[in-house]
Design a protein around this motif. Structure first.
Motif, PDB file in Angstrom:
ATOM      1  N   ASP A 344       0.832  -1.284  -0.038  1.00 11.34           N
ATOM      2  CA  ASP A 344      -0.033  -0.027   0.053  1.00 11.34           C
ATOM      3  C   ASP A 344       0.869   1.298   0.004  1.00 11.34           C
ATOM      4  OD1 ASP A 344      -2.442  -1.327  -0.145  1.00 11.34           O
ATOM      5  OD2 ASP A 344      -2.708  -0.985   2.018  1.00 11.34           O
ATOM      6  N   TYR A 347       2.230   1.769  -3.246  1.00 10.41           N
ATOM      7  CA  TYR A 347       1.152   1.983  -4.293  1.00 10.41           C
ATOM      8  C   TYR A 347       0.814   3.638  -4.084  1.00 10.41           C
ATOM      9  CZ  TYR A 347       0.558  -2.734  -5.833  1.00 10.41           C
ATOM     10  OH  TYR A 347       0.973  -4.046  -6.230  1.00 10.41           O
ATOM     11  N   GLY A 348       0.813   3.982  -2.766  1.00  7.60           N
ATOM     12  CA  GLY A 348       0.211   5.136  -2.444  1.00  7.60           C
ATOM     13  C   GLY A 348       1.287   6.028  -2.911  1.00  7.60           C
ATOM     14  N   LEU A 349       2.441   6.146  -3.183  1.00 13.57           N
ATOM     15  CA  LEU A 349       3.401   6.875  -3.700  1.00 13.57           C
ATOM     16  C   LEU A 349       3.431   7.002  -5.281  1.00 13.57           C
ATOM     17  CD1 LEU A 349       6.359   6.162  -1.342  1.00 13.57           C
ATOM     18  CD2 LEU A 349       5.036   8.200  -1.392  1.00 13.57           C
ATOM     19  N   GLY A 350       2.291   6.114  -5.812  1.00 17.34           N
ATOM     20  CA  GLY A 350       2.162   6.257  -7.298  1.00 17.34           C
ATOM     21  C   GLY A 350       3.295   5.395  -7.888  1.00 17.34           C
ATOM     22  N   ALA A 351       3.704   4.229  -7.153  1.00 21.05           N
ATOM     23  CA  ALA A 351       4.634   3.244  -8.066  1.00 21.05           C
ATOM     24  C   ALA A 351       3.760   2.333  -8.930  1.00 21.05           C
ATOM     25  CB  ALA A 351       5.380   2.464  -6.885  1.00 21.05           C
ATOM     26  N   THR A 352       4.079   1.836  -9.770  1.00 20.64           N
ATOM     27  CA  THR A 352       3.404   0.824 -10.440  1.00 20.64           C
ATOM     28  C   THR A 352       3.707  -0.565  -9.842  1.00 20.64           C
ATOM     29  OG1 THR A 352       5.256   0.194 -11.928  1.00 20.64           O
ATOM     30  CG2 THR A 352       3.688   2.072 -12.671  1.00 20.64           C
TER      31      THR A 352
ATOM     32  N   ARG B  63     -10.035   6.185   0.670  1.00 20.76           N
ATOM     33  CA  ARG B  63      -9.230   5.418  -0.282  1.00 20.76           C
ATOM     34  C   ARG B  63      -9.849   5.678  -1.738  1.00 20.76           C
ATOM     35  NH1 ARG B  63      -5.897   0.975   1.851  1.00 20.76           N
ATOM     36  NH2 ARG B  63      -6.635  -0.143   0.205  1.00 20.76           N
ATOM     37  N   ASN B  66      -7.816   8.616  -3.828  1.00 20.53           N
ATOM     38  CA  ASN B  66      -6.635   8.107  -4.674  1.00 20.53           C
ATOM     39  C   ASN B  66      -6.804   6.876  -5.452  1.00 20.53           C
ATOM     40  OD1 ASN B  66      -6.109   6.415  -2.647  1.00 20.53           O
ATOM     41  ND2 ASN B  66      -3.914   7.211  -2.374  1.00 20.53           N
ATOM     42  N   MET B  68      -7.007   3.798  -4.397  1.00 17.46           N
ATOM     43  CA  MET B  68      -6.351   2.847  -3.704  1.00 17.46           C
ATOM     44  C   MET B  68      -7.304   1.563  -3.563  1.00 17.46           C
ATOM     45  SD  MET B  68      -3.060   2.949  -2.669  1.00 17.46           S
ATOM     46  CE  MET B  68      -2.875   2.062  -1.475  1.00 17.46           C
ATOM     47  N   VAL B  96      -1.369   5.780 -11.955  1.00 12.71           N
ATOM     48  CA  VAL B  96      -0.044   6.161 -11.216  1.00 12.71           C
ATOM     49  C   VAL B  96       0.430   7.507 -11.094  1.00 12.71           C
ATOM     50  CG1 VAL B  96       2.592   5.589 -11.821  1.00 12.71           C
ATOM     51  CG2 VAL B  96       0.884   3.668 -12.097  1.00 12.71           C
ATOM     52  N   ARG B  99      -1.893   9.293  -8.207  1.00 11.71           N
ATOM     53  CA  ARG B  99      -1.333   8.825  -6.972  1.00 11.71           C
ATOM     54  C   ARG B  99      -0.178   9.837  -6.382  1.00 11.71           C
ATOM     55  NH1 ARG B  99      -1.954   2.619  -7.262  1.00 11.71           N
ATOM     56  NH2 ARG B  99      -4.429   2.543  -7.335  1.00 11.71           N
ATOM     57  N   MET B 104      -0.492   9.608   0.257  1.00 10.48           N
ATOM     58  CA  MET B 104      -1.217   8.862   1.426  1.00 10.48           C
ATOM     59  C   MET B 104      -0.294   8.583   2.172  1.00 10.48           C
ATOM     60  SD  MET B 104      -4.266   6.032   0.796  1.00 10.48           S
ATOM     61  CE  MET B 104      -5.295   5.673   2.016  1.00 10.48           C
TER      62      MET B 104
END
Lengths: 460, 267
Positions: A344, A347-352, B63, B66, B68, B96, B99, B104
């Motif tokens: 999480d 992903y939350g940082l925008g990683a694929t 959630r 963004n 999630m 991507v 986010r 977050m």
């Protein structure tokens, strides 16, 4: 009196004692089970255990010592001319054994003292088995009476049964551990014998392996060379090839199964992959010898390469195939143990997804994956069947995967197959090889488990 | 319900257009519905607090902002969520990049098992925000400074982040989110795993971050909502019951359920 009969008798006695013990508890309770400390069934089990365990113990001890004691009695009566020479004695004892069972027809003309001894042996055996039944039943009844009299309303049968059960489990684990110890010791003693004939230095660091030695003094044969280095080079070469196949394929399939595959696909594909682990190694062996090896040789000759028909490459490739499910299911386990919160976070940082796997999940799971790979290596090092069938017997010291090589396990098999003399260096060297192999895989396993354990403590 | 949502919509106090707007949001976990027609505006450079009893859907709602929830199987979403007037559930939106714009921070501090430096550098690296090592150093330093952590960690940047205390880890996670320069930061009960002193530090930090970022925070502590937020939204059973200025919600709630919850009669 056969063992089966004795065991059946013990079971029957146990059932009876269970019934008696339970009845007594029910009687004491006065109709209300809550008056008792434990349930009636606990009292039943308690008496049954007290009856059955002593009986079993007696039977075991009896069988353990019966043979030695009877033999000692027989030997004491034999004339000195027979007992002074160990070879003679074992021959005589063999004949006596046959005669006592009435199977010694060809020994009709044997010495009268042997025939006498045979009769005596038969006699002693029947006395012993009769006595065993009596002693066993006495033990069982004593146990029954003892425990029956101990039953009162307040007796803690439940706790006692638990304590006995714990003891039984302890014995079971002791058997597992002791048998390992026993195997190691038997390996060690034979190896020590070998090292009295061949110096350990020659064995450990010798570069030539040709175990053919003269069996009789007048035979013309080579001295025999017992350097294990070529065997270990062969083993390492094949293991290396196997890992080259198993690690990438296993790892990537684990990543696909764990991270990308839909649950539906995984439900089908994972068991399918694990079927690979269920294929008997001998099947892999002839697959390697009959399909892969000729294929490689043909392809090699098309390319103008000289490939021998039994090559390290064929054995290594197929062994790698065999180990794939091992690597993939273990690394799947460690990767799924990486907490969801880390995914999480990524992903939350925008990683694929692939960035998350590469940068977060894989590094976090790396120690566990290394552990999995090491376990797979020790599996590959110990694997026998495939290499016996596909890798050949020539102890070449080479790093060329297209040539025939041989491995430690293959040599152990060939050394011990067929009629062998059990005190020649040739045969004993198998034990020394086994010991070294055991130490290598043990070391790998301990190392691997340590890494896996260290990883497990990292989270939570 | 219609009355309440109408009020929620018209109750917007900020003069300028909202940073994010949610309209008629329904969310289903498989068959069961978790959110019902939620309408909410999130004002720019303010802290919006989401409060409500456990299981009321406030974390689920957060959630959605963004996307999630995309990582969970079986979630379906209806309705609109916009960021600067663009629908974030539009097919043309790259989740991507979205986010990266909406960061977050999670309930439990979740630093990666890497060094402190690498944790903060993670986002800038994957998004290619920097061209040189010097620039990256700069971004890491400013992010740690913004998160109020620089003094505590500047001599131990290469040590593993898992060795920090819980409060430090959480501020590191905030620094990690800030390092990507997001416009909005979502915080899911960021203090629930922290002791009071660490909580005070994080709350102070949230107050400072407000000048540069739009913040949405889910919290179980009503005092925390009162301390850090400008606007408060009260969720109950998957519905947005009431939203308004934090002062108004805590002193003069319009809905009986809000009143009951903040005075401690249920929840």
């Amino acid at each position: 009196m056969s063992l089966t009969f004795l065991l059946l008798a013990i079971a029957l006695l146990c059932a009876l004692s269970f019934f008696f013990g339970r009845q007594r508890a029910v009687g004491l309770s006065g109709g209300r089970y809550s008056n008792l400390h434990s349930l009636p069934v606990h009292y039943g089990v308690y008496t049954a255990l007290w009856c059955g365990l002593p009986a079993l113990f007696i039977v075991m001890v009896w069988y353990g010592f019966q043979g030695t004691i009877i033999q000692a009695l027989i030997v004491a009566d034999l004339p000195d001319s027979l007992t002074s020479d160990p070879g003679q004695l074992s021959l005589a004892l063999n004949s006596i054994g046959l005669l006592s069972e009435g199977r010694g027809a060809h020994l009709a003309g044997a010495a009268p003292e042997l025939i006498d001894a045979g009769r005596r042996l038969a006699n002693l055996k029947s006395i012993a088995s009769g006595a065993l039944v009596v002693v066993m039943v006495c033990g069982a009844l004593l146990g029954l009476i003892f425990s029956y009299r101990k039953i009162t309303k307040d007796m803690r049968a439940r706790n006692n049964v638990e304590r006995i059960a714990r003891g039984l489990m302890m014995i079971c684990s002791a058997i597992a551990i002791l048998s390992t110890v026993g195997i190691v010791f038997s390996l060690m003693f034979e190896s020590l014998q070998f090292f009295t004939k061949i110096s350990p230095l020659d064995f450990l660091f010798g570069l030539e392996w040709s175990p053919q030695t003269a069996i009789r003094a007048d035979q013309v044969a080579s001295e025999g060379a017992f350097g294990m280095i070529p065997l270990f080079v062969g083993t390492l070469l094949i293991t290396f090839i196997a890992m080259c196949v198993a690690v990438p394929v296993g790892l990537f399939s684990a990543i696909y199964m764990g991270e990308y595959a839909s649950p539906k696909f995984r439900a089908v594909a994972k068991p399918a992959l694990e079927i690979l682990a269920g294929v008997p190694t001998v099947v892999y062996g002839f697959f390697a010898a009959l399909t892969v090896a000729p294929f490689i040789r043909n392809q090699g000759s098309l390319l103008g390469l000289d490939v021998s028909s039994e090559s390290a490459l064929a054995a290594g490739l197929v062994m790698g195939l065999m180990i794939i499910p091992f690597v993939s299911s273990l690394s799947d386990d460690v990767m799924s143990q990486v907490p969801q919160s880390l995914r999480d976070g990524s992903y939350g940082l925008g990683a694929t997804k692939s960035e998350t796997i590469r940068n977060v999940i894989f590094p976090a799971a790396l120690p566990g994956i290394v552990g999995a790979v090491l376990l797979a290596v020790s599996r590959a090092v110990g694997e026998t069947m495939i290499v016996v069938m596909a890798a050949g017997l020539a102890a070449n010291m080479t790093a060329n995967p297209l040539q025939a090589v041989t491995t430690v396990t293959v040599q152990i098999v060939t050394l011990l197959v067929g009629d062998q003399e059990f005190d020649s260096a040739k045969t004993l060297s198998a034990f020394a090889l086994g010991l070294v192999l055991f130490l290598v895989t043990l070391g790998l396993n301990v190392f691997a488990l340590k890494i896996v354990k260290k990883y497990r403590e990292k989270y939570d | 319900m219609a009355v309440v949502t109408a009020r929620a919509m018209t109750d917007g106090t900020s003069a300028q257009a909202p940073k994010m707007a949610v309209r008629k949001l329904d969310l289903f976990y498989g068959e069961s519905q978790a959110l019902y027609e939620v309408d909410l505006d999130i004002a720019e450079k303010q802290v919006t607090a989401l409060i409500g009893p456990s299981g009321c859907g406030k974390s689920t709602f957060l959630r959605c902002l963004n996307r999630m929830n995309d990582t969970i199987d079986g979630v379906t979403i209806k309705g609109n969520v916009t960021l600067d007037d663009r629908d974030i559930y539009d097919k043309a939106i790259d989740v991507v990049q979205l986010r990266a714009r909406i960061g977050m921070v999670f309930q439990k501090p979740n630093p990666f098992p890497k060094s402190i430096y690498d944790n903060v550098a993670y986002g800038p690296r994957i998004h290619g925000l920097v061209n040189s090592r010097d620039e990256l150093d700069e971004v890491v330093m400013t992010s740690l400074e913004k998160a109020g952590l620089i003094k505590e960690v500047k001599d131990r940047m290469a040590e593993p982040a898992t060795g920090l205390s819980g409060g430090q880890q959480q501020r590191l996670c905030i620094a990690r989110a800030v390092a990507v320069s997001p416009e909005v930061i979502l915080m899911d009960e960021p203090c629930s795993a922290l002791d009071p002193i660490a909580t005070a530090k994080v709350e102070e930090l949230i107050d400072e971050l407000r000048s540069n970022y739009t913040i949405v925070i889910v919290t179980h502590s009503m005092q925390q909502a009162a301390r850090v937020s400008q606007r408060t939204a009260f969720f109950h059973l998957g519905k947005l019951v009431e939203v308004g200025d934090t002062d108004q919600i805590f002193t003069n709630p319009k809905d009986e359920r809000t009143k009951g919850y903040i005075t401690g009669r249920f929840g």
